[in-house]
Design an enzyme around this catalytic site. Structure first.
Site, PDB file in Angstrom:
ATOM      1  N   ARG A 180      25.402   6.853 -54.704  1.00 17.16           N
ATOM      2  CA  ARG A 180      26.187   5.662 -54.368  1.00 17.16           C
ATOM      3  C   ARG A 180      27.047   5.213 -55.555  1.00 17.16           C
ATOM      4  O   ARG A 180      28.068   4.566 -55.361  1.00 17.16           O
ATOM      5  CB  ARG A 180      25.256   4.534 -53.883  1.00 17.16           C
ATOM      6  CG  ARG A 180      24.320   3.988 -54.925  1.00 17.16           C
ATOM      7  CD  ARG A 180      23.193   3.189 -54.301  1.00 17.16           C
ATOM      8  NE  ARG A 180      22.302   4.046 -53.507  1.00 17.16           N
ATOM      9  CZ  ARG A 180      21.279   3.597 -52.803  1.00 17.16           C
ATOM     10  NH1 ARG A 180      21.009   2.297 -52.756  1.00 17.16           N
ATOM     11  NH2 ARG A 180      20.507   4.432 -52.130  1.00 17.16           N
ATOM     12  N   LYS A 196      12.637  13.164 -60.052  1.00 18.26           N
ATOM     13  CA  LYS A 196      12.019  13.452 -58.753  1.00 18.26           C
ATOM     14  C   LYS A 196      10.737  14.245 -58.978  1.00 18.26           C
ATOM     15  O   LYS A 196      10.686  15.107 -59.850  1.00 18.26           O
ATOM     16  CB  LYS A 196      12.966  14.320 -57.913  1.00 18.26           C
ATOM     17  CG  LYS A 196      14.151  13.572 -57.329  1.00 18.26           C
ATOM     18  CD  LYS A 196      15.007  14.517 -56.519  1.00 18.26           C
ATOM     19  CE  LYS A 196      16.295  13.855 -56.077  1.00 18.26           C
ATOM     20  NZ  LYS A 196      16.116  12.810 -55.051  1.00 18.26           N
TER      21      LYS A 196
END
Ligand SMILES: [Zn+2]
Length: 481
Positions: free
Chosen positions: A333, A259
């Protein structure tokens, strides 16, 4: 922190009187204390205090402070404006030294008093562990609400406690709130409680069970990945189970798809889903909610190291499906895929609700005041939407549809963890999870990536940091369904 008395006594350090414009105009107030009654009548006559929204007027009565606070009654007014008003009023500098405050509302219906309690408790919350000692000294104020009837307000107080408990988990350092810390917290919550069974899978057990997706995410971390499951048989034997499944990424660096600055600083909040599950567990036990429930936390850390999982590689999870890693930052996920598949196979819940800070896309679509809701069962979705309206723990439904399935196809595996299309990331994220719910006919996914954390300045009646998104919603849902 909050207690009740049937009417105003004006004998505490301060009294806070809530008044609307029309109550002032029509002189629709009646205080037991004649001096205060006359003083407010004078102010109303001179138009010194008109009850304008959020206006604050101090008046003194025998050295005790009486604070008049204007409450919105415009067509935009709602219970949230009341929550915001009380938060603002109680943080007013006039009340700085008041330790015990009488709160005197003029509207005493149950939803209004509940909203006041929420505005007080959620509004007063501050994360203070690492701030200067003198600031930490500001003691919690005692608030005594003067209201004739007090139906179920203790319940509201307990629920807000659960919200703030969740916020503590979210706000502390990522290296403090680890999977181990979650395990300890859950153990202390369930200690001595009846009808409860705890199961924990660590690296060894996750590996033996074939949870390859969960393990892949944790490869770059020195922390233990954990699947923590609390089975609570609070309901009748014949009643089906509801599972609450939370994403618990104790820190998300993004992995090798790192990130950028500006996107990583709040990532200790990436366990907010699991924290909401734990806060709801606390509420369920405290309120003795008689339901059969499974609380599940999928815990991992997405860190960087020479062992980190790599973009382009393929891993196989608990459900036997292979997944190509399109982006190591779509790790939640992967953990949830194994966590959900394991829960479905081993606990066979009739209803499964997962809650996760899953996608930045949900905030692009809905902003920060709403969590995303996606579901394969409109009845469940409607029940959650109703709970959302009644608790102000806001959610908004997004669509799930057949054609979106192509967006997560892979040339190398059964699925890809990142989407092949631009846009709709919250939907493709949910679609990915749908592949792991098995035959579960009633499933809802809550994406709290926007709503779980307030960066910088405060939002509505939340301060900065964790908001406890999902705790009031899920608790209300479990009580009422
Ligand atoms: Zn991520």
């Amino acid at each position: 922190m909050i207690s009740f008395q049937t009417k105003a006594q004006f004998n505490k350090d301060a009294a806070v009187i809530l008044l609307t414009k029309s109550q002032i105009e029509k002189k629709k107030f009646n205080f037991s204390n004649a001096k205060i009654q006359n003083a407010v009548l004078d102010l109303a006559k001179n138009k010194t205090f008109c009850g304008d929204k959020d206006s604050i007027f101090p008046l003194t009565n025998e050295k005790k402070l009486v604070l008049l606070v204007g409450v919105d009654e415009s067509k935009d007014a709602n219970l949230t404006s009341l929550r915001i008003t009380i938060k603002k009023a109680l943080s007013s500098s006039y009340l700085k030294n008041a330790k015990t405050i009488e709160l005197i509302p003029q509207v005493n219906d149950e939803p209004s008093i509940q909203a006041l309690i929420e505005g007080i408790m959620i509004g007063a919350y501050k994360w203070k562990k690492y701030i200067k000692a003198d600031e930490k000294e500001i003691k919690l104020k005692q608030i005594i609400i003067a209201t004739p009837n007090k139906p179920a307000y203790q319940k509201t107080i307990e629920i807000c406690d659960g919200v703030n408990f969740t916020r503590d988990l979210v706000n502390d350092n990522a290296d403090v709130i680890t999977s181990e810390y979650f395990e300890k917290t859950i153990k202390s919550l369930i200690k001595g409680k009846k009808n409860i069974a705890l199961k924990i899978l660590n690296t060894k057990e996750l590996s033996a069970q074939g949870c390859g997706l969960h393990l892949a995410v944790n490869k770059g971390s020195d922390k233990e990945p954990k699947l923590i499951i609390v089975k609570y048989a609070g309901g009748k034997k014949s009643e089906p189970y509801t599972a609450l499944v939370g994403k618990g990424l104790t820190f998300d660096s993004g992995g090798l798809n790192l990130k950028p600055t500006g996107h990583m600083e709040t990532m200790r909040c990436d366990m907010s889903g699991a924290a909401a599950v734990v806060g709801t567990l606390k509420n369920v036990l405290k309120l003795n909610i008689k339901k059969n429930l499974v609380f599940v936390c999928g815990m991992a850390e997405n860190a960087i190291g020479s062992c980190s999982y790599k973009p382009g590689d393929v891993f196989v999870g608990y459900a036997g499906k292979s997944v190509e890693i399109g982006n190591t930052d779509a790790e939640g996920r992967l953990v949830l895929a194994d966590t959900i598949a394991y829960t479905v196979k081993n606990y066979k819940p009739a209803t499964l609700i997962d809650i996760a800070t899953l996608t930045g896309a949900v905030a692009v679509g809905l902003g920060f005041d709403f969590s995303g809701l996606l579901s394969n069962d409109q009845k469940l979705a409607d029940a959650l939407l109703k709970s959302s309206q009644e608790t102000d723990d806001r959610i908004w439904q997004l669509p799930l549809y057949v054609e979106i399935r192509d967006a997560i196809k892979s040339n190398y595996a059964d699925l890809r963890n990142s989407s092949n299309i631009k846009g709709g990331g919250a939907i493709t994220g949910a679609e990915f999870l749908r592949n792991f719910i098995g035959d579960t006919k009633s499933w809802a996914h809550l994406d709290i990536a926007g709503s779980a954390f307030v960066e910088g300045t405060s939002r509505m009646y939340y301060g900065y940091g964790g908001t406890g998104a999902g705790v009031r919603l899920l608790t209300h849902y479990l009580i009422n369904n």
